[in-house]
Design an enzyme around this catalytic site. Structure first.
Site, mmCIF file in Angstrom:
data_model
loop_
_atom_site.group_PDB
_atom_site.id
_atom_site.type_symbol
_atom_site.label_atom_id
_atom_site.label_comp_id
_atom_site.label_asym_id
_atom_site.label_seq_id
_atom_site.Cartn_x
_atom_site.Cartn_y
_atom_site.Cartn_z
ATOM 1 N N LYS A 111 -2.693 0.510 0.332
ATOM 2 C CA LYS A 111 -1.481 1.030 0.975
ATOM 3 C C LYS A 111 -0.330 0.839 -0.012
ATOM 4 C CE LYS A 111 0.236 0.979 5.682
ATOM 5 N NZ LYS A 111 0.378 2.401 5.858
HETATM 6 N N1 PMP Z 1 -3.967 6.511 6.971
HETATM 7 C C1 PMP Z 1 -2.769 6.346 6.402
HETATM 8 C C2 PMP Z 1 -2.467 7.124 5.168
HETATM 9 C C3 PMP Z 1 -1.810 5.491 6.960
HETATM 10 O O1 PMP Z 1 -0.605 5.351 6.394
HETATM 11 C C4 PMP Z 1 -2.132 4.792 8.141
HETATM 12 C C5 PMP Z 1 -1.119 3.883 8.771
HETATM 13 N N2 PMP Z 1 -1.214 2.595 8.280
HETATM 14 C C6 PMP Z 1 -3.410 4.960 8.695
HETATM 15 C C7 PMP Z 1 -4.303 5.831 8.086
HETATM 16 C C8 PMP Z 1 -3.836 4.199 9.906
HETATM 17 O O2 PMP Z 1 -4.098 2.861 9.538
HETATM 18 P P1 PMP Z 1 -3.915 1.676 10.566
HETATM 19 O O3 PMP Z 1 -4.720 2.024 11.764
HETATM 20 O O4 PMP Z 1 -4.462 0.489 9.849
HETATM 21 O O5 PMP Z 1 -2.482 1.574 10.864
#
Ligand code: PMP
Length: 308
Positions: free
Chosen positions: A158
């Site tokens: 991320k």
């Molecule tokens: N894909 C991306 C590109 C994201 O930014 C997010 C948000 N964090 C998600 C998927 C979903 O991830 P999570 O369920 O861990 O928030």
């Protein structure tokens, strides 16, 4: 300090928001070199407490993002969890809250290199209701921007800089009148939303992309899979074709921000009957019970923080 002071955590100190300053030369600002998490705290009115959802898993993922980016986490996962609880206690939000920790390259020298470049930590909190509509059903498009791939800026991490890709995807989708967009991978297979993962339903079975399809390894995606097992909903993790989006019975996004958001149209075609489907609704209901600490089996995912 006045009673309503909002604090942020910056490099070892809880600081009033307006006093939290970093240099204009900060590497992370110049080169997008920070990794972050988005965590939700859910307000439980009856219990007068916030439940932070899967906080440990978020900080563990942040640790993996750091490894990819040659960053040293300044604290352990346990310490980050403790700091976050303390920050919530200081800010006393009485509403659903978003928690945004970042580890950032804090050096001030010119040039993109990650080594010999210190790592800093910022954590702030802010009220957050719905990030996308979770009731009406979203009209989404397949973006003509491709998702980044593992050998460019890895979507598995991320990384702040990679969100320029998400920014182009969501901005153009919105300007074209859609609510959100779905990305395709380099091989034209279905990836995810701009900042959320995706599930479809085909022949009664949930389908979601592989973690090797250039997606973020979503914590909500993992939660949906656990719920599907509990509810005896069959699921399949596999590569998806674009045209499956046009013929599936149901589709929905999931993510910390998106929560569980049904999709009812893709590129002007109705999904199923063009309204939120029964499987998405069932999962959505259970999801909101779980995140507010109402399901015993999943209480270990919810960190309670009493707001005095
Ligand atoms: N894909 C991306 C590109 C994201 O930014 C997010 C948000 N964090 C998600 C998927 C979903 O991830 P999570 O369920 O861990 O928030």
């Amino acid at each position: 300090m006045p009673e309503n002071t909002v604090y942020v955590y910056l490099n070892g100190k809880f600081t009033p928001d307006e006093d939290a300053k970093i240099s204009v030369r900060t590497h992370a600002l110049l080169y997008g070199t920070s990794v972050f998490e988005g965590i939700r705290g859910y307000w439980n009115e009856e219990e007068n407490r916030i439940y932070i959802f899967r906080m440990k898993e978020h900080y563990e993922r942040m640790g993996r993002s750091c490894r990819i980016m040659f960053m040293e986490m300044p604290h352990s996962v346990k310490e980050y969890c403790d700091i976050t609880v303390e920050l919530i206690k200081k800010n006393k939000p009485r509403t659903d809250t978003y928690i945004r920790p970042s580890i950032y390259k804090a050096g001030t020298s010119i040039g993109p290199k990650l080594s010999d470049n210190p790592d800093g930590t910022i954590i702030f909190t802010t009220p957050l209701g719905q990030y996308v509509d979770i009731h009406k059903g979203l009209h989404v498009t397949v973006s003509n921007w491709r998702r980044l791939i593992d050998c460019t800026i890895p979507p598995r991490a991320k990384i702040a800089g990679s969100y320029c890709n998400a920014a182009l995807i969501i901005t153009e989708a919105k300007k074209s009148g859609f609510d959100e967009a779905i990305t395709l991978t380099e091989r034209s297979k279905v990836g995810e939303g701009s900042a959320m993962n995706l599930f479809i339903v085909r022949n009664g079975k949930l389908v979601t992309s592989n973690i090797t399809d250039d997606i973020l390894e979503g914590i909500t995606r993992d939660t949906i899979i656990a719920m599907a097992e509990d509810l005896d909903i069959p699921y399949e993790i596999r590569t998806m074709d674009r045209t499956e989006l046009y013929i599936c019975e149901e589709a929905f996004f999931c993510g910390t921000g998106a929560q569980v958001s049904p999709i009812t149209r893709v590129d002007h075609r109705p999904v199923g009957e063009g309204k939120p489907g029964p499987i998405a609704k069932k999962l959505q209901d259970l999801y909101f019970d779980i995140v507010r600490g109402k399901v015993d089996k999943y209480k270990h995912w919810c960190t309670p923080v009493d707001i005095g």
